[in-house]
Design a protein around this motif. Sequence first.
Motif, mmCIF file in Angstrom:
data_model
loop_
_atom_site.group_PDB
_atom_site.id
_atom_site.type_symbol
_atom_site.label_atom_id
_atom_site.label_comp_id
_atom_site.label_asym_id
_atom_site.label_seq_id
_atom_site.Cartn_x
_atom_site.Cartn_y
_atom_site.Cartn_z
ATOM 1 N N PRO A 1 0.916 -1.200 -0.058
ATOM 2 C CA PRO A 1 0.170 -0.010 0.085
ATOM 3 C C PRO A 1 0.810 1.151 0.142
ATOM 4 N N ALA A 2 0.384 2.337 -0.716
ATOM 5 C CA ALA A 2 0.904 3.354 -0.526
ATOM 6 C C ALA A 2 1.045 4.084 0.693
ATOM 7 N N SER B 1 -12.218 -5.014 14.879
ATOM 8 C CA SER B 1 -12.331 -6.722 15.451
ATOM 9 C C SER B 1 -10.779 -6.860 15.512
ATOM 10 N N LEU B 2 -10.024 -6.175 14.969
ATOM 11 C CA LEU B 2 -8.598 -6.242 15.328
ATOM 12 C C LEU B 2 -8.030 -5.286 16.496
ATOM 13 N N ASP B 3 -8.828 -4.688 16.922
ATOM 14 C CA ASP B 3 -8.528 -3.627 18.102
ATOM 15 C C ASP B 3 -7.343 -2.475 17.241
ATOM 16 N N LEU B 4 -7.883 -2.254 15.998
ATOM 17 C CA LEU B 4 -7.030 -1.323 15.158
ATOM 18 C C LEU B 4 -7.777 0.017 14.879
ATOM 19 N N GLU B 5 -8.854 0.247 15.435
ATOM 20 C CA GLU B 5 -9.842 1.328 14.920
ATOM 21 C C GLU B 5 -9.277 2.763 15.225
ATOM 22 N N ARG B 6 -8.409 2.782 16.259
ATOM 23 C CA ARG B 6 -7.670 4.035 16.580
ATOM 24 C C ARG B 6 -6.813 4.524 15.466
ATOM 25 N N TRP B 7 -6.400 3.731 14.735
ATOM 26 C CA TRP B 7 -5.612 3.729 13.570
ATOM 27 C C TRP B 7 -6.387 4.209 12.316
ATOM 28 N N SER B 8 -7.570 4.286 12.163
ATOM 29 C CA SER B 8 -8.301 4.200 10.810
ATOM 30 C C SER B 8 -8.047 5.530 9.889
ATOM 31 N N ARG B 9 -7.790 6.701 10.623
ATOM 32 C CA ARG B 9 -7.348 7.685 9.834
ATOM 33 C C ARG B 9 -5.974 8.233 9.584
ATOM 34 N N ALA B 10 -4.956 7.191 10.238
ATOM 35 C CA ALA B 10 -3.690 7.430 10.210
ATOM 36 C C ALA B 10 -2.970 6.645 8.748
ATOM 37 N N PRO B 11 -1.852 7.338 8.323
ATOM 38 C CA PRO B 11 -1.290 6.719 7.088
ATOM 39 C C PRO B 11 -0.951 5.537 7.435
ATOM 40 N N ILE B 12 -1.043 4.492 6.709
ATOM 41 C CA ILE B 12 -0.319 3.029 7.031
ATOM 42 C C ILE B 12 1.042 3.124 7.367
ATOM 43 N N LEU B 13 1.758 4.212 6.869
ATOM 44 C CA LEU B 13 3.095 4.282 7.075
ATOM 45 C C LEU B 13 3.353 4.275 8.829
ATOM 46 N N ASP B 14 2.475 4.857 9.364
ATOM 47 C CA ASP B 14 2.451 5.220 10.937
ATOM 48 C C ASP B 14 2.280 3.855 11.828
#
Length: 206
Positions: free
Chosen positions: A86-87, A118-131
């Motif tokens: 992913p970019a 479900s993966l307990d990652l919702e807090r990262w939803s708006r962050a760039p995947i690089l982070d």
Amino acid sequence: MTLLEIIGAGVGEERIPALPPFSARLDAEHAAVAVAEGDRGPLLASLIAGGRLVPDRGEVLLDGSGDPVALRRAVALVDTPVVAEPAPSLPVRSVVREELRFADRPSRRRDADALLASLDLERWSRAPILDLPPADRVRLLLELAALRDGVRALVLTSPERHGGHAAGWRRIAEDLAARGLPVLVIGGAAVRESLPAAVSPGAIDR
């Protein structure tokens, strides 16, 4: 039972190969690690393992057969540079929605948010995947690839390039294998630290 077997597969001239011949074996119940040397080694080895590149020598077998079409359908490439990476600036939610569409799953915003929760990652939803922390990135991308119909094995490319500890991605690969979807991790020399651990060595280092 061997699901995927790579036997002496290499790319380029024998005297100066782009990828020296390597071998790996992935069974239906365990994760495995393969080491591919050189700057392009992990990329080329992953393309070969997934049936996207025909090696200049050696062979790749799925259930003992060399059918390249069956191989491409059964093996998903995960976080493979250029091909399935992913970019870096793409928001995590957008990556999830794109992968859900690719897997022919509902891909509305709420669908992506539900998967992240479900993966307990919702807090990262708006962050760039690089982070996204390295282990979370590996887990998310493996879980998304696992949703595709017909996929029987995952090839994860160079997880060490994102930093973090090998124990993180090793544990995630083992968990996927325990659920019936084995993972072949292909990386550079840095993945050697994982070889003495519980993950089965899947390579003959060259």
